[in-house]
Design an enzyme around this catalytic site. Structure first.
Site, short mmCIF file in Angstrom:
data_model
loop_
_atom_site.label_atom_id
_atom_site.label_comp_id
_atom_site.label_asym_id
_atom_site.label_seq_id
_atom_site.Cartn_x
_atom_site.Cartn_y
_atom_site.Cartn_z
N GLU A 226 0.83 -1.19 0.17
CA GLU A 226 -0.09 -0.03 -0.01
C GLU A 226 0.79 1.31 -0.19
O GLU A 226 0.60 2.22 0.83
CB GLU A 226 -0.94 0.15 1.34
CG GLU A 226 -1.86 -1.27 1.30
CD GLU A 226 -2.81 -1.34 0.47
OE1 GLU A 226 -3.06 -0.44 -0.54
OE2 GLU A 226 -3.93 -2.18 0.58
N GLN A 256 -6.05 3.95 -5.85
CA GLN A 256 -6.86 3.62 -4.49
C GLN A 256 -6.14 4.34 -3.36
O GLN A 256 -6.19 4.09 -2.34
CB GLN A 256 -6.62 2.20 -4.38
CG GLN A 256 -7.21 1.53 -5.22
CD GLN A 256 -7.48 0.03 -4.82
OE1 GLN A 256 -8.00 -0.53 -3.85
NE2 GLN A 256 -6.77 -0.95 -5.76
#
Length: 784
Positions: A226, A256
């Protein structure tokens, strides 16, 4: 497991096998990034790399645990245990246990959680004689957190005139002093908060080159999950540790990146190739999660963003159904539609409640959805949060309302007698409780006579006056309740008690959310009153409303079964997936948020948020929006979200198009200013193509026909013409006609009863069931 590489597709395998040098894996939604990270570590171990030389950073303990379990299945449990794997905070806390003495901290330093930090901050603000209504502890801590995550130490703050002036303008000129006092208090206590774990790690690596060298040699292979969610402090730590060997693999998806409000910096992933010019790039573009329709619609949406890494996500999954787009007349209608769809699909397709998720932009939206689900008998849970009527600000406001109808309600009295703060401390409360028990009086009755009883209880005149003012305030609204409706009384009480002002002063995301929740409570009251006034057997009293929500609260605590419909904000949905997803409230100023359309960067983050919401769906997705919503007791017209226009029409199935765009008319003629529309496209009610392009780049779908023009035969009851006088009422309503109601949605007239002057209609509504309405009050429109 010797054949783990055979379980990967070609791009995944290339990313796993590229173990040397900087690597960026752009992992599209549902493309198997966790598998790539897991097998990459396993591959390193199988190549002979020592587990102690591998550092893997994640954002959640759940992700780290899942990856370790997968790695254990490939290389064995004992070897997997030696990996340095965990969240940023847990890994760097482990390093600091060894290195913290260099900074004067003990090795066994305490880690303060949020509650600990708030407690320390509260004491500091009290000791400095500062107003806690201005220097709210949580708000001040949030500001200090921003400083720390941007490596702004106390010294750096004191030398930064811009920051000092900004805090002075925000009515907090003592921020620097508070920051310094907080840092000194933590140091004296041998404690670090969560932000210190990153800040002090940066300090260690910067001030002590030998320590940096030690960990560079230790962590020869570094992986970061991430990566788009890393903040500046995390970015610098990773960059420093990787600078010797540069065997750095980052995995993420710029599409995202949705946590800018927490300090996440999308530039970290967008600029990776600038930091490492020889980096290898591996895009994972095959989506294993969603239907082709959902994948292509999501690609439509994200293509409008200018700041992004190029990729073309695709799937070999079935095409799947089109995305249903429901046009609701009101937020209540929207909620009933969603609940009805869930109920019908559970029955017809034998689905479980846990197969459904309802996503929304703000927590306040859960209220209408919760009520609709309860009425259908559908079990649900508010994921990662608290059910609407259990939230503190709601319970506080409800306590005031409870006192109006039952002044002997001791729990309600104690909850609000000093909220918002009016100088009635815990010592006074204790004296009142003792005196009430001794004299066999309720707290309310005791305080109602406080002027006489204060000397014997030991309460001074100043405090007695404040208590007396509180009682007079409650009595004032008890009297008002006799002549005004519940909404008017509650709203006036929220203002008079400074309840609303106290919430408005907190400009943090949490503070804004609390104010939105109270606004939604007011909407709920207004909607309840209007609904009950239209029903033949309706009860629009305050006690009726409180009974309604008390039953709702009881339903929240029935069982602990996790087989429930999931309600959550889109931010909380990241990383999750569900067979069927509803995205509610797709309206301008709601999604995208009113507070996030002032700059391109803000708008693009909102679009990424919408992209994340849609890509949570595996089989089916629904978009819903309303043409009107309650705002502080008033019905306002809503405009569909610009994001709806960014999805190609071939992927959408429009529902309920007979609902008109606007409920309210200003009364002004459009030709007053000489701009009478000359074609349907000029009078469209949907967000116009030029407006959308002003905030997004040209898109091939921008000129599609307006799919939601209202039907021309839509007419209010008082304008409808009867087919025959014998079968119609005085308003032109007839048995068998299709109508629309503000709150109940679409229905069919089953029967008409009573005299024309006091006629009732029995109507079966698609989403709300059968209702008997008083036509003198009912807000109906005939549609066919």
């Amino acid at each position: 497991m010797d054949n783990y590489l055979d379980l990967l597709n070609e791009p995944q395998r290339k990313a796993v096998e590229a173990t040397e040098g900087p690597v960026m894996v752009i992992a599209g939604a549902g493309s198997g990034k966790t598998r790539v990270l897991t097998y990459r570590i396993a591959h390193l171990l199988n190549k002979g790399v020592d587990a102690f030389n591998i550092l893997s950073l994640t954002f959640t303990n759940k992700a780290a645990k899942e990856m370790k379990e997968r790695i254990s299945s490939v290389v064995g449990h004992s070897e997997a245990k030696n990996l340095w794997m965990g969240t940023f905070h847990s890994v760097f806390a482990r390093i600091l246990r060894t290195e913290a003495p260099l900074l004067g901290y003990p090795s066994d330093f305490t880690i303060y959680d949020q509650q600990d930090a708030v407690s320390v901050m509260s004491k500091i603000i009290t000791e400095m004689n500062l107003d806690k209504d201005i220097y709210k502890p949580k708000q001040v801590l949030g500001r200090i957190s921003q400083y720390k995550n941007n490596l702004i130490t106390v010294r750096a703050y004191m030398n930064n005139q811009t920051l000092i002036e900004a805090d002075a303008e925000a009515m907090k000129p003592r921020m620097g002093d508070i920051y310094q006092a907080y840092v000194e208090r933590c140091f004296k206590s041998g404690a670090m908060d969560f932000d210190d774990l990153l800040l002090r790690t940066n300090e260690i690596l910067t001030r002590f080159p030998d320590v940096l060298s030690k960990y560079q040699e230790r962590f020869k292979y570094i992986m970061v999950d991430e990566y788009q969610d890393t903040n500046h402090s995390q970015y610098l730590i990773v960059k420093a540790l990787a600078s010797r060997y540069e065997n750095l693999c980052v995995v993420g998806d710029d599409a995202q990146s949705i946590y800018a409000f927490r300090g996440a910096n999308i530039r970290n992933i967008l600029s990776f190739q600038k930091d490492y010019p020889d980096a290898k790039l591996y895009p994972l573009e095959q989506n294993y999660r969603s239907s082709d329709t959902i994948v292509q619609a999501a690609n439509n949406i994200i293509s409008y963003n200018q700041d992004q890494l190029e990729k073309n996500v695709w799937t070999a999954n079935d095409k799947g159904d089109k995305i249903a787009v429901y046009r609701a007349l009101s937020d209540a209608d929207e909620a009933r539609y969603i609940a009805s769809q869930i109920w019908e699909r559970q029955i017809s397709e034998h689905l479980q409640p846990k197969d459904f998720a309802i996503l929304y932009r703000t927590n306040a939206q859960s209220r209408a959805l919760e009520e609709a689900l309860r009425k259908k008998g559908i079990s649900y849970r508010v994921f990662g949060g608290t059910s609407f009527y259990q939230r503190k600000e709601i319970k506080d406001m409800v306590a005031y309302m409870r006192l109006l109808i039952n002044q002997n309600d001791e729990e309600a009295f104690l909850r609000v007698v000093n909220y918002p703060a009016r100088g009635i401390g815990q010592t006074t409360i204790s004296k009142l409780l003792i005196a009430a028990d001794q004299q066999k009086l309720t707290l309310f009755d005791l305080v109602d006579n406080i002027t006489l009883l204060a000397p014997t209880i030991g309460i001074n005149k100043g405090t007695a006056l404040k208590l007396n003012d509180f009682i007079l305030l409650i009595k004032r609204f008890q009297v008002m309740l006799k002549t005004h409706d519940v909404y008017e009384v509650t709203m006036e009480m929220a203002k008079a008690t400074n309840f609303l002002n106290a919430l408005k002063e907190d400009s943090t995301p949490e503070g804004i959310s609390r104010l939105e929740n109270v606004q939604e409570l007011m909407n709920s009251i207004q909607g309840y009153v209007e609904e009950q006034q239209q029903l033949e057997d309706g009860d629009s009293s305050l006690s009726g409303f409180l009974e309604n929500i008390a039953l709702a609260t009881d339903a929240d605590n029935e069982d602990e079964d996790d087989n429930k419909v999931n309600l959550m904000t889109v931010h909380l949905a990241k990383g999750l997936e569900f067979p069927i997803v509803f995205i509610a409230g797709l309206e301008e100023n709601l999604f995208p948020s009113m507070m996030a359309v002032n700059t391109r960067a803000e708008l693009e983050e909102e679009r990424r948020l919408f992209y994340v919401a849609l890509t949570r769906a595996e089989k089916n997705a629904y978009f819903t929006y309303s043409v009107s919503r309650f705002r502080w007791g008033k019905i306002i017209d809503c405009e569909p979200s610009r994001f709806l226009e960014e999805v190609d029409d071939q992927f959408l199935s429009w529902k309920n198009l007979h609902i008109p765009t606007q409920r309210n008319n200003s009364g002004l003629s459009s030709d007053l200013f000489g701009d009478t529309p000359t074609s349907p496209s000029q009078s469209r009610s949907y967000p116009s193509e030029p407006r959308a392009k002003s905030v997004a780049r040209q898109h091939p779908n921008a000129n599609r026909p307006d799919p939601i023009k209202p039907k021309q035969n839509f007419k209010p009851i008082d304008q409808a013409k009867s087919a025959s006088t014998s079968s119609a009422n005085h308003l032109g309503l007839m048995i068998g006609q299709h109508v629309v109601h503000d709150r109940f949605g679409r229905g069919v007239v089953k029967d008409l009863q009573g005299d024309p002057s006091d006629m009732k209609a029995i109507i079966h509504f698609e989403n709300a069931g059968e209702k008997k309405l008083l036509l003198n009050f009912a807000k109906l429109r005939i549609i066919s």
